[in-house]
Scaffold this active site. Structure first.
Site, PDB file in Angstrom:
ATOM      1  CG  ASP A 162      29.558   3.349  93.877  1.00  0.00           C
ATOM      2  OD1 ASP A 162      30.245   2.973  94.839  1.00  0.00           O
ATOM      3  OD2 ASP A 162      29.037   2.572  93.046  1.00  0.00           O
ATOM      4  CG  ASN A 413      25.546  10.079  87.634  1.00  0.00           C
ATOM      5  OD1 ASN A 413      24.948   9.484  86.737  1.00  0.00           O
ATOM      6  ND2 ASN A 413      25.754   9.537  88.833  1.00  0.00           N
ATOM      7  CD  GLU A 414      22.340   7.927  90.236  1.00  0.00           C
ATOM      8  OE1 GLU A 414      22.778   7.875  91.402  1.00  0.00           O
ATOM      9  OE2 GLU A 414      21.961   6.932  89.597  1.00  0.00           O
ATOM     10  CG  ASN A 467      21.694   6.738  86.148  1.00  0.00           C
ATOM     11  OD1 ASN A 467      21.665   6.737  84.919  1.00  0.00           O
ATOM     12  ND2 ASN A 467      22.619   7.397  86.841  1.00  0.00           N
ATOM     13  CE1 TYR A 469      22.549  -0.088  88.948  1.00  0.00           C
ATOM     14  CE2 TYR A 469      21.877   2.177  89.333  1.00  0.00           C
ATOM     15  CZ  TYR A 469      22.777   1.266  88.821  1.00  0.00           C
ATOM     16  OH  TYR A 469      23.899   1.698  88.172  1.00  0.00           O
ATOM     17  CE1 TYR A 473      22.781  -0.663  95.468  1.00  0.00           C
ATOM     18  CE2 TYR A 473      22.428   0.506  93.410  1.00  0.00           C
ATOM     19  CZ  TYR A 473      23.285  -0.030  94.345  1.00  0.00           C
ATOM     20  OH  TYR A 473      24.641   0.058  94.175  1.00  0.00           O
ATOM     21  CD  GLU A 505      24.587   4.854  86.640  1.00  0.00           C
ATOM     22  OE1 GLU A 505      24.274   4.283  87.703  1.00  0.00           O
ATOM     23  OE2 GLU A 505      25.301   5.869  86.599  1.00  0.00           O
ATOM     24  CE  LYS A 569      25.026  -2.114  91.044  1.00  0.00           C
ATOM     25  NZ  LYS A 569      25.863  -1.548  92.104  1.00  0.00           N
TER      26      LYS A 569
END
Ligand code: GCB
Length: 593
Positions: A162, A413-414, A467, A469, A473, A505, A569
Site C-alpha cells: 500500500d 511486513n504482513e 498490525n 485495524y 477495517y 500499526e 492515516k
C-alpha cells in the site's frame, strides 16, 4: 558495509545534482547500447529523487521498466594511486551501471547500497561517463513482489503493498577513495556491566598483510578512553556513558591500519553507542531497563521527490517526533537512507529496521491488486524469491549492524503466516538473520487475519509485532466492539506466547479539516477516538511494550477506492500539517517520557 567518509586517508565526493535522464518507453536502451553515448532527449532529473512526480506526464508517473541516468564526471587528478570506488546508496529496484563502455556493477533490491571498484578503469584528471539503467519492475522474484499485466494499453504494474511504487535514484551517489590496502568492514557489538562498558570489535582489511590494526575509542569530548590492537578485540570503558533512548551519546572508534614502518595506511572513524538490547519474558529491555516504544510506522515519502532522501524533511520529521514526545519509529516498509539512521543514533531515537519484504500475502493481493493467487507456489513466491529475500535481510544487516538506534530487525511486513508453506519459507530466513546478528531481537509485522489461533510462525521470533485495524477495517464506527475485540485478541496472544507485544500499526484514515459532532470515520475526531481507544487497551495489557501508529504522515499509494489521493492515516498530512490527534499524542507521550 562501510559508508563513505572523509578521513585522513580517504576522500569522498557526492555525485548528486542533475543527471541526464531518459525514460526507455520502448525498452530498447539495453539492445541499442544507450550507455555508449549521450542519452536520447533533453530531460534531466535530480539525484536523489524519485522520477515519477517530476514531470506532468502519466507516461513517466506510471512507467513500467527501465529509465536511464547519465553524468559525466571528472576524477580528481590527486586521486593517483588511490583505490577509486563508485557507490550508489540505492537504486530502486535494480540497476546496471557502466563506466564509459564497460559494465561495472549490477544490483538487485531498491533500498540497499552497492559499489563498483573503478581503480583500473579511470584515469585521474580525466572525464568519464557514468550511465545507470534503473528498472522499477516488480516480479514474483523481487522484494517486494508484484507482477506486470499486459493490457491493450501497455504494461501495468500490479503489487500487493500500500504505497506508490516510486523508483529511481532515491539516495546519494558517491565517488570516493580508499588506500589500496584498506579497512573493508568493521563490526561492533557492545556490552554493559555496572558502570563498565565493552565494545567488541572485528575489523576486516583488504590488501597487503604486513599491516597492523590499531583501534582507539574516544568519548564525545575527544578524550581517549580505550585502545587495542589487532583485527578483533575488545575495548573496555570505565564509567561508561551509555547510549540511551532520548539521549544518543556516541563514542568515536578510530580504526587505523599501520604498515611495518608505522606509516599510516588507512583510517576509518565509526560512531559507536554503548548499549544493550534484550527480551526477557514479555519485557523489552534497553540497557537492562524496560523500554516502551512510542511513535510511528513511517514512509520515505514527500511531495515531488517521492522517496528521494531529503535532509530538510528528515530534520523536520525528527523535530516533529520530538515535539510529540515520540521515542521510536519503524522503517516501514524498507531500509531507510543511512542518513536517517545516523541521525537517530545521534538523537537517541529507537528504530525497528525492516526489509522491503512487504506484500507476500495472497489476501492482500486480492484486496490491493484484485489478484487471485497462492502466496507460496512454484509460480508465485518461491525458492528464488526466498533467496532474494535472504539477500535483502543480509544487506540490511550488513549495512545497519553498527547503529545503536536499531534495536529490532523486522524481516517482513504482513506476510502470510498461517500456513505450513509460510513456516518453511521463514524458518531459514530467521536462522540466517540470527547467524548474521545474534545481538538483536527479531520480529515481523503480523497481519490482522493471522491470529493466535491460526498463526504458525510467531514462535520463531522474539517480539510480537501486530498490525491491527479494529475501528477501521474491522468494527468501523463501532469503537465499543473494537475495544472488546482488540483487548480479547491481545490477551489471547499473551496466553499463547510469553513475548513482548508492540502494536506496530493502528489508526484510521483522516481528512484534515473534516469534523462532525457525531463520530464519523474519516474525520479528525474519529482518528483521535480510535487512537484513544487503543491507548486505553494498551494501558490494561501488561505485555504491550509499544505503540507505533500508522502512519506518521499521509503518503502516496496506487489508486484504490479506499484511497483518496493516497493513504490518509497520517497524524500529519503529507506536507506535515498536524491533525487533531497530534495534540492528543503529544500530551500522552510527553507525559510518559
Ligand atoms: C497495513 C500495511 C500498511 C498499509 C496499512 C493501511 O496493514 O502494513 O502498509 O498502508 O495497512 O493503511 O491499510
Amino acid at each position: 558495509m562501510l559508508r563513505p567518509r572523509d578521513t585522513p586517508t580517504r576522500e569522498c565526493t557526492p555525485l548528486n545534482g542533475l543527471w541526464r535522464f531518459a525514460v526507455d518507453t520502448d525498452g530498447v536502451g539495453r539492445t541499442d547500447g544507450w550507455w555508449r553515448r549521450a542519452l536520447p532527449g533533453r530531460r534531466e532529473a535530480p539525484v536523489p529523487a524519485s522520477y515519477n512526480d517530476l514531470f506532468p506526464d502519466p507516461a513517466v508517473h506510471d512507467h513500467v521498466g527501465d529509465v536511464w541516468y547519465q553524468k559525466v564526471v571528472r576524477v580528481p587528478s590527486r586521486w593517483e594511486d588511490r583505490r577509486i570506488v563508485l557507490r550508489f546508496d540505492s537504486a530502486t529496484h535494480r540497476a546496471v551501471v557502466w563506466l564509459d563502455d564497460t559494465e561495472v556493477a549490477a544490483h538487485e533490491g531498491g533500498y540497499t547500497p552497492f559499489e563498483a571498484d573503478l581503480t583500473d578503469l579511470v584515469e585521474p584528471g580525466a572525464e568519464h561517463r557514468v550511465t545507470v539503467v534503473v528498472d522499477n519492475t516488480l516480479t514474483w522474484q523481487s522484494i517486494p513482489p508484484g507482477y506486470v499485466e499486459q493490457t491493450p494499453d501497455g504494461p501495468r504494474q500490479r503489487y500487493f503493498h500500500d504505497f506508490f511504487n516510486y523508483a529511481g535514484l532515491h539516495r546519494s551517489v558517491w565517488l570516493y577513495t580508499t588506500p589500496r590496502t584498506h579497512i573493508d568492514d568493521i563490526t561492533v557489538t557492545t556490552r554493559l556491566a555496572g558502570s563498565t562498558g565493552t565494545v567488541d570489535y572485528r575489523i576486516h582489511t583488504v590488501g597487503d598483510e604486513e599491516h597492523e590494526v590499531r583501534v582507539v575509542l574516544r568519548d564525545a569530548d575527544g578524550t581517549e578512553v580505550a585502545q587495542a590492537a589487532g583485527p578483533t578485540g575488545e575495548l573496555t570503558v570505565e564509567d561508561v556513558h551509555p547510549w540511551r533512548p532520548g539521549e544518543g551519546y556516541l563514542y568515536q572508534l578510530r580504526a587505523e591500519l599501520r604498515g611495518v614502518g608505522e606509516e599510516l595506511a588507512d583510517v576509518y572513524e565509526l560512531p559507536v553507542g554503548v548499549r544493550t538490547v534484550a527480551v526477557e519474558g514479555s519485557r523489552f529491555l534497553i540497557n537492562g531497563e524496560p523500554f516502551y516504544f512510542t511513535g510511528f510506522g513511517k514512509h520515505e515519502d514527500s511531495p515531488v521527490r517521492g522517496k528521494g532522501h531529503d535532509d530538510a524533511f528528515m530534520v523536520h520529521d525528527f523535530a516533529l517526533l520530538e515535539w510529540l514526545g515520540a521515542n521510536s519509529f519503524r522503517t516501514s516498509h524498507y531500509p531507510y537512507a543511512e542518513e536517517v539512521l545516523e541521525y537517530a543514533d545521534r538523537h537517541g531515537i529507537v528504530v525497528i529496521g525492516e526489509t522491503a519484504a512487504v506484500g507476500l500475502n495472497a489476501e492482500l493481493g486480492a484486496t490491493l491488486a484484485g489478484a487471485v493467487f497462492s502466496t507460496f507456489s512454484d509460480d508465485t513466491v518461491n525458492a528464488a524469491t526466498q533467496e532474494v529475500h535472504r539477500q535483502a535481510v543480509q544487506e540490511m544487516i550488513e549495512r545497519d549492524k553498527n547503529h545503536p538506534s536499531v534495536v529490532i530487525w523486522s524481516i517482513a511486513n504482513e506476510p502470510e503466516s498461517t500456513t505450513a508453506a509460510s513456516r518453511s519459507y521463514f524458518e531459514p530466513l530467521v536462522d540466517h538473520a540470527r547467524r548474521l546478528d545474534p545481538s538483536r531481537p527479531l520480529g515481523f509485522a503480523n497481519f490482522m487475519s493471522a491470529t493466535p489461533d491460526n498463526d504458525v510462525v510467531c514462535d520463531l521470533f522474539d517480539v510480537l509485532m501486530l498490525n491491527r485495524y479494529y475501528g477501521w477495517y474491522k468494527d468501523l464506527a463501532d469503537l465499543a466492539a473494537a475495544e472488546r475485540h482488540l483487548e480479547a485478541e491481545l490477551l489471547a496472544w499473551t496466553r499463547k506466547h510469553d513475548k513482548p507485544i508492540i502494536m506496530t500499526e493502528y489508526g484510521a484514515d483522516t481528512i484534515i479539516g473534516l469534523r462532525t459532532i457525531v463520530p464519523t470515520p474519516w474525520t479528525e475526531g474519529y482518528q483521535a477516538d480510535v487512537l484513544a481507544m487503543y491507548h486505553r487497551v494498551f494501558d490494561r495489557v501488561e505485555a504491550v511494550v509499544g505503540e507505533q501508529i500508522w502512519n506518521f504522515a499521509d503518503f502516496a499509494t496506487a489508486p484504490g477506492v479506499l484511497r483518496v489521493d493516497g493513504n490518509k492515516k497520517g497524524v500529519f498530512t503529507r506536507e506535515r500539517r498536524p491533525k487533531t490527534s497530534a495534540w492528543q499524542l503529544r500530551s500522552r507521550w510527553q507525559e510518559q517520557r
